[in-house]
Write a protein that holds these residues in place. Structure first.
Motif, PDB file in Angstrom:
ATOM      1  N   ILE A   1       0.863  -1.155   0.077  1.00  0.00           N
ATOM      2  CA  ILE A   1       0.027   0.077   0.008  1.00  0.00           C
ATOM      3  C   ILE A   1       1.060   1.347  -0.004  1.00  0.00           C
ATOM      4  O   ILE A   1       0.526   2.457  -0.645  1.00  0.00           O
ATOM      5  CB  ILE A   1      -0.906  -0.044   1.382  1.00  0.00           C
ATOM      6  CG1 ILE A   1      -2.022  -0.964   0.991  1.00  0.00           C
ATOM      7  CG2 ILE A   1      -1.577   1.283   1.434  1.00  0.00           C
ATOM      8  CD1 ILE A   1      -2.702  -1.456   2.257  1.00  0.00           C
ATOM      9  N   ASP A   2       2.042   1.133   0.845  1.00  0.00           N
ATOM     10  CA  ASP A   2       2.839   2.471   0.854  1.00  0.00           C
ATOM     11  C   ASP A   2       3.514   2.599  -0.434  1.00  0.00           C
ATOM     12  O   ASP A   2       3.490   3.825  -0.710  1.00  0.00           O
ATOM     13  CB  ASP A   2       3.934   2.195   2.017  1.00  0.00           C
ATOM     14  CG  ASP A   2       3.212   2.424   3.169  1.00  0.00           C
ATOM     15  OD1 ASP A   2       2.376   2.971   3.364  1.00  0.00           O
ATOM     16  OD2 ASP A   2       3.867   1.780   4.205  1.00  0.00           O
TER      17      ASP A   2
ATOM     18  N   LYS B   1      -2.120   0.491  -8.291  1.00  0.00           N
ATOM     19  CA  LYS B   1      -3.085  -0.369  -7.534  1.00  0.00           C
ATOM     20  C   LYS B   1      -3.110  -1.721  -8.091  1.00  0.00           C
ATOM     21  O   LYS B   1      -3.200  -2.697  -7.462  1.00  0.00           O
ATOM     22  CB  LYS B   1      -4.456   0.325  -7.610  1.00  0.00           C
ATOM     23  CG  LYS B   1      -4.513   1.600  -6.691  1.00  0.00           C
ATOM     24  CD  LYS B   1      -5.995   2.025  -6.652  1.00  0.00           C
ATOM     25  CE  LYS B   1      -6.184   3.572  -6.006  1.00  0.00           C
ATOM     26  NZ  LYS B   1      -7.486   3.980  -5.851  1.00  0.00           N
ATOM     27  N   ALA B   2      -3.354  -1.690  -9.521  1.00  0.00           N
ATOM     28  CA  ALA B   2      -3.385  -2.975 -10.117  1.00  0.00           C
ATOM     29  C   ALA B   2      -1.838  -3.708  -9.685  1.00  0.00           C
ATOM     30  O   ALA B   2      -2.274  -4.983  -9.619  1.00  0.00           O
ATOM     31  CB  ALA B   2      -3.431  -2.818 -11.691  1.00  0.00           C
ATOM     32  N   ASP B   3      -0.963  -3.383  -9.816  1.00  0.00           N
ATOM     33  CA  ASP B   3       0.539  -4.148  -9.497  1.00  0.00           C
ATOM     34  C   ASP B   3       0.508  -4.373  -8.151  1.00  0.00           C
ATOM     35  O   ASP B   3       0.713  -5.577  -7.709  1.00  0.00           O
ATOM     36  CB  ASP B   3       1.495  -3.104  -9.699  1.00  0.00           C
ATOM     37  CG  ASP B   3       1.996  -2.587 -10.998  1.00  0.00           C
ATOM     38  OD1 ASP B   3       1.592  -3.552 -12.052  1.00  0.00           O
ATOM     39  OD2 ASP B   3       2.512  -1.452 -11.355  1.00  0.00           O
ATOM     40  N   ALA B   4      -0.354  -3.557  -6.988  1.00  0.00           N
ATOM     41  CA  ALA B   4      -0.312  -3.909  -5.817  1.00  0.00           C
ATOM     42  C   ALA B   4      -1.239  -5.144  -5.544  1.00  0.00           C
ATOM     43  O   ALA B   4      -0.824  -6.145  -4.837  1.00  0.00           O
ATOM     44  CB  ALA B   4      -0.777  -2.565  -4.969  1.00  0.00           C
ATOM     45  N   LEU B   5      -2.344  -5.320  -6.221  1.00  0.00           N
ATOM     46  CA  LEU B   5      -3.167  -6.302  -6.103  1.00  0.00           C
ATOM     47  C   LEU B   5      -2.844  -7.607  -6.585  1.00  0.00           C
ATOM     48  O   LEU B   5      -3.044  -8.749  -6.280  1.00  0.00           O
ATOM     49  CB  LEU B   5      -4.679  -5.919  -6.830  1.00  0.00           C
ATOM     50  CG  LEU B   5      -5.500  -4.933  -5.970  1.00  0.00           C
ATOM     51  CD1 LEU B   5      -6.406  -4.341  -6.850  1.00  0.00           C
ATOM     52  CD2 LEU B   5      -5.952  -5.326  -4.841  1.00  0.00           C
TER      53      LEU B   5
ATOM     54  N   GLN C   1      -8.438  -4.047   4.292  1.00  0.00           N
ATOM     55  CA  GLN C   1      -9.822  -3.435   3.772  1.00  0.00           C
ATOM     56  C   GLN C   1      -9.723  -2.484   2.417  1.00  0.00           C
ATOM     57  O   GLN C   1     -10.322  -2.441   1.734  1.00  0.00           O
ATOM     58  CB  GLN C   1     -10.672  -2.612   4.920  1.00  0.00           C
ATOM     59  CG  GLN C   1     -11.300  -3.489   6.104  1.00  0.00           C
ATOM     60  CD  GLN C   1     -12.286  -4.348   5.641  1.00  0.00           C
ATOM     61  OE1 GLN C   1     -12.958  -3.805   4.642  1.00  0.00           O
ATOM     62  NE2 GLN C   1     -12.411  -5.363   6.325  1.00  0.00           N
ATOM     63  N   LEU C   2      -8.474  -1.747   2.560  1.00  0.00           N
ATOM     64  CA  LEU C   2      -8.131  -0.640   1.747  1.00  0.00           C
ATOM     65  C   LEU C   2      -8.029  -1.651   0.379  1.00  0.00           C
ATOM     66  O   LEU C   2      -8.324  -1.237  -0.679  1.00  0.00           O
ATOM     67  CB  LEU C   2      -7.014   0.185   1.963  1.00  0.00           C
ATOM     68  CG  LEU C   2      -6.623   0.989   0.588  1.00  0.00           C
ATOM     69  CD1 LEU C   2      -7.509   1.938   0.511  1.00  0.00           C
ATOM     70  CD2 LEU C   2      -5.198   1.826   1.455  1.00  0.00           C
ATOM     71  N   LEU C   3      -7.242  -2.679   0.428  1.00  0.00           N
ATOM     72  CA  LEU C   3      -6.843  -3.450  -0.557  1.00  0.00           C
ATOM     73  C   LEU C   3      -8.107  -3.864  -1.351  1.00  0.00           C
ATOM     74  O   LEU C   3      -8.374  -4.268  -2.486  1.00  0.00           O
ATOM     75  CB  LEU C   3      -5.952  -4.617  -0.261  1.00  0.00           C
ATOM     76  CG  LEU C   3      -4.507  -4.237  -0.191  1.00  0.00           C
ATOM     77  CD1 LEU C   3      -3.644  -5.113   0.235  1.00  0.00           C
ATOM     78  CD2 LEU C   3      -3.825  -3.982  -1.581  1.00  0.00           C
TER      79      LEU C   3
END
Length: 764
Positions: A347-348, A357-361, A384-386
């Motif tokens: 998230i950071d 965001k897509a990379d993070a997921l 929750q944020l993810l």
């Protein structure tokens, strides 16, 4: 193209010649160090013997061509020119560290061969270089031990027996140990330890390139090797050869490992450990000592952490050595993180603009979600944020399977967008309700059956009222009774034992016992009449309703009574009634007529506010094969993958998992458990065909999958690809299913973009 072909035939590559794109040739470690070196970071000079070059070392004889010998010799001379030391020289010996260039799940640093180039002559030159003969002799001893273990498979314990007491390592004892170690190598390995440093290097490269040559390791190393042997063929893995740097001797020397962020929490800031050499005057340990005594080097490590994070987009683990005031980065790799650290850092990185965001997921794995849900039943703020990001991207709706009203409330808290499977048989078969079900089934007349159902009706109605309230505004798919008949009947063996006991009593003529015995005889006779030789393919689901239609009448009445109450309470009630185990369109037509009839009777004027649906649960292969016809009578298809898998494979889940499904055997013959991971090749083909055929008849036919064996990325990606509307899973699986649905959408979008770019490139 000619240049690319030339690169692929290279057998030796200097680190300064390498690139990130040469990872397949150089190995992940070598390619990573090459990138660091070219970016100006301090890395010990070295070279790679590539995958192709190492294959010659892994043959039985290990013969090298003249060209290969020359290429390796040229690379060594390059290192000599950079250091002013010479390989095998008696006065200024160049020592090398030889490691595998392949990254592994565990740190295989203990399998490296260090101080390659030491022999009976060069050890004295090394002693003069370091001004510490005891240290030089100990390095030679360690080289002999590691060489014997890796090259000849000699257990460390045999070397330790020769050494004896570790607490005393003076020069005399080290000289004795060296002589004993050399004799041990010659006795067990049948070849003396090579005093020829060129031969040492050749054997070292062969050993680290083909670690399976070392079958007898100590327990910890054996575990490390076992974990990597199954992950691929290590024969001919690239070898990394670097100038030996040492943090164990001399002032302003030490070694350590740092993480760019805390691996346990994900907290920003460098953390880790550092140990100064034995010659350091300070008694302190840790990074605080390094920051205080070597602020410049500490700052350089901070800069390296920052650079590598932005370049790699992940938390980094950096192993480093300080040799006489000079910092060297030995190995850089993505850090192993706790679930909390993985989510927090991901998230950071998004907030810092490092990744999208897509990379993070795409980085989130099932165990991350599972760990975050322990104690925190609804998840942490990071999770929750993810999940919110997932909901913005995913296209599949995530529904829940429930068998109790409480599950509906839990599912909403976890983000379910409705109920995809309400298992009414689980409600009816609870300890307090099953006796009434059995009384109804064993009754001799319709009136007796209906009296039993009158007790069940308010219970079922209450269940549905609670579910509709919890799911206000969301669809609730209710599957009518789906139990095989034999599961609803009393146990015949227990009944017969009771009869035997009653018959054996002397006072059996008493009136009460005689009445019980007569009733018991009737029940046994009725159970025997209803007995089926193949119950799993007998009277169940929609077929059971033809024998006991009153059960379905009761369930439908309970559903629509609950709907009326919910509508009058102001809820938005959306019941979707699912008919289980449809095999023929006629079965669905009969059941649909019954649903409409009961709805007309119970709903009355409220029918305009209750837009119910009737659908088919596709569990039999014939239903999938005749989906075009079944779609005429269905508002939706729900694929019951457990039953469809059983009927497609031809064996039951319970028996196959207990007796013969291969769970962890030879990878060439083992298959995934089809009850844990959807069998896309077989069952999936039936499902896809049914979806396509059903939508030929009804273009907007709602389709989805329920059951627990679909909550893995591969299965959810399949559901996304064939255009399904929803996936329904257990409440605890909902958070990961939401993330996996987003991952499937991201992958499909990127694969589509890649295909489009490839098409444009081809046209151009």
């Amino acid at each position: 193209m000619a240049d690319g072909s030339a690169v692929m035939t290279k057998r030796v590559v200097l680190l300064e010649e390498g690139t990130a794109e040469m990872k397949g040739l150089m190995g992940s470690k070598g390619a990573g160090l090459a990138v660091l070196l070219q970016a100006g970071w301090p890395v010990p000079a070295g070279f790679i013997v590539t995958r192709e070059g190492c294959r010659a070392f892994c043959t039985r004889l290990g013969h090298l061509s003249t060209e290969e010998v020359q290429e390796i010799g040229s690379a060594v001379r390059h290192l000599e020119g950079q250091t002013g030391k010479f390989f095998g020289d008696a006065l200024a010996p160049l020592l090398l560290a030889v490691r595998s260039s392949e990254a592994s799940p565990h740190d295989m640093e203990s399998l490296a061969l260090l101080h390659v180039g030491l022999n009976d002559v060069t050890v004295e030159g090394f002693a003069r270089q370091t001004n510490d003969r005891q240290y030089a002799l100990n390095c030679y001893r360690i080289l002999l031990q590691d060489y014997g273990q890796l090259v000849h498979g000699i257990s460390y314990s045999l070397f330790e027996e020769k050494l004896g007491d570790f607490s005393i390592l003076d020069e005399a004892k080290l000289e004795f140990a060296i002589a004993e170690y050399k004799q041990l190598i010659e006795d067990i390995g049948f070849h003396p330890f090579p005093q020829d440093v060129q031969l040492q290097l050749k054997e070292a490269i062969r050993a680290v390139s083909h670690t399976q040559r070392a079958p007898r390791l100590n327990s910890q190393q054996e575990l490390l090797l076992q974990s990597t042997r199954h992950s691929g063929d290590h024969q001919g893995a690239p070898a990394l050869i670097q100038v030996m740097v040492n943090g164990e001797q001399g002032e302003r020397s030490g070694s350590g490992t740092v993480y760019s962020r805390h691996p346990g929490t994900g907290e920003r800031g460098m953390t880790g450990e550092y140990s100064a050499s034995a010659f350091s005057q300070s008694q302190d340990e840790g990074l605080d000592q390094l920051r205080r005594e070597e602020p410049g080097l500490y700052g350089l490590l901070l800069d390296a952490c920052s650079y590598l994070e932005r370049y790699m987009g992940k938390v980094q683990k950096i192993q480093f050595i300080i040799d006489s005031g000079e910092l060297y980065l030995l190995h850089v790799s993505p850090a192993c993180l706790s679930a909390k650290a993985a989510l927090q850092s991901t998230i950071d990185f998004v907030h810092e603009g490092v990744i999208t965001k897509a990379d993070a997921l795409l980085r989130i794995e099932p165990w991350h979600v599972t760990e975050m849900l322990k104690g925190f039943s609804s998840g942490t703020p990071e999770l929750q944020l993810l999940l919110e990001w997932s909901d913005e991207i995913k296209e599949l709706t995530i529904l829940s399977n429930i068998d109790h009203p409480q599950d509906a409330m839990t599912s909403r808290l976890l983000g379910a967008e409705g109920i995809g499977l309400c298992l009414t048989e689980h409600m009816l078969m609870s300890a307090s309700r099953l006796p009434f079900v059995q009384k109804m089934i064993l009754a001799d007349s319709e009136s007796e059956r209906r009296r039993g159902l009158e007790r069940l009706l308010p219970m079922q109605q209450s269940d549905f009222e609670q579910i509709f309230e919890a799911m206000d505004g969301y669809p609730v798919t209710i599957r009518l009774l789906d139990s095989p008949l034999h599961e609803l009947l009393p146990d015949l063996g227990v009944l017969e034992k009771r009869r035997e006991w009653l018959q054996a009593e002397e006072w059996q003529e008493q009136k009460d016992h005689q009445i019980e015995l007569e009733e018991l005889e009737r029940v046994i006779r009725r159970v025997s009449e209803l007995h089926e030789h193949n119950p799993t393919l007998g009277q169940q689901a929609c077929r059971l309703s033809t024998v006991f239609p009153e059960i379905v009448d009761m369930q439908l009445e309970a559903i629509f009574r609950a709907a009326v109450k919910g509508i009058r309470q102001g809820w938005w009630v959306r019941p979707e009634i699912m008919i289980p185990q449809i095999g023929h369109v006629h079965e669905l037509q009969v059941m649909r007529d019954l649903v409409d009839h009961v709805a007309d009777q119970v709903l009355g004027d409220e029918k305009r506010h209750c837009l119910y649906r009737v659908g088919a649960m596709i569990e039999a292969p014939r239903a999938a094969l005749t989906a075009t016809h079944i779609a005429r009578q269905a508002d939706f298809f729900s694929f019951g993958t457990d039953e469809l898998t059983e009927m497609t494979f031809g064996y039951s889940r319970h028996e196959s998992e207990k007796r013969f499904i291969q769970l962890d055997t030879d990878s060439r013959t083992a298959m995934n458990n089809p009850f844990h991971v959807l069998d896309i090749e077989g069952v999936g083909q039936l499902i896809e065909m049914a979806v396509v055929q059903g939508r030929i008849r009804k273009p907007h036919l709602k389709t989805g999958i329920c059951r627990e064996n679909v909550v893995d990325l591969e299965s959810i990606t399949f559901c996304h690809r064939i255009g399904m509307d929803y996936v329904s899973c257990l409440p605890a699986q909902i958070p990961y299913a939401r993330i996996a649905a987003a991952q499937a959408a991201i992958k499909a979008q990127r694969e589509g973009a890649n295909t489009q770019n490839a098409d444009i490139s081809t046209i151009a």
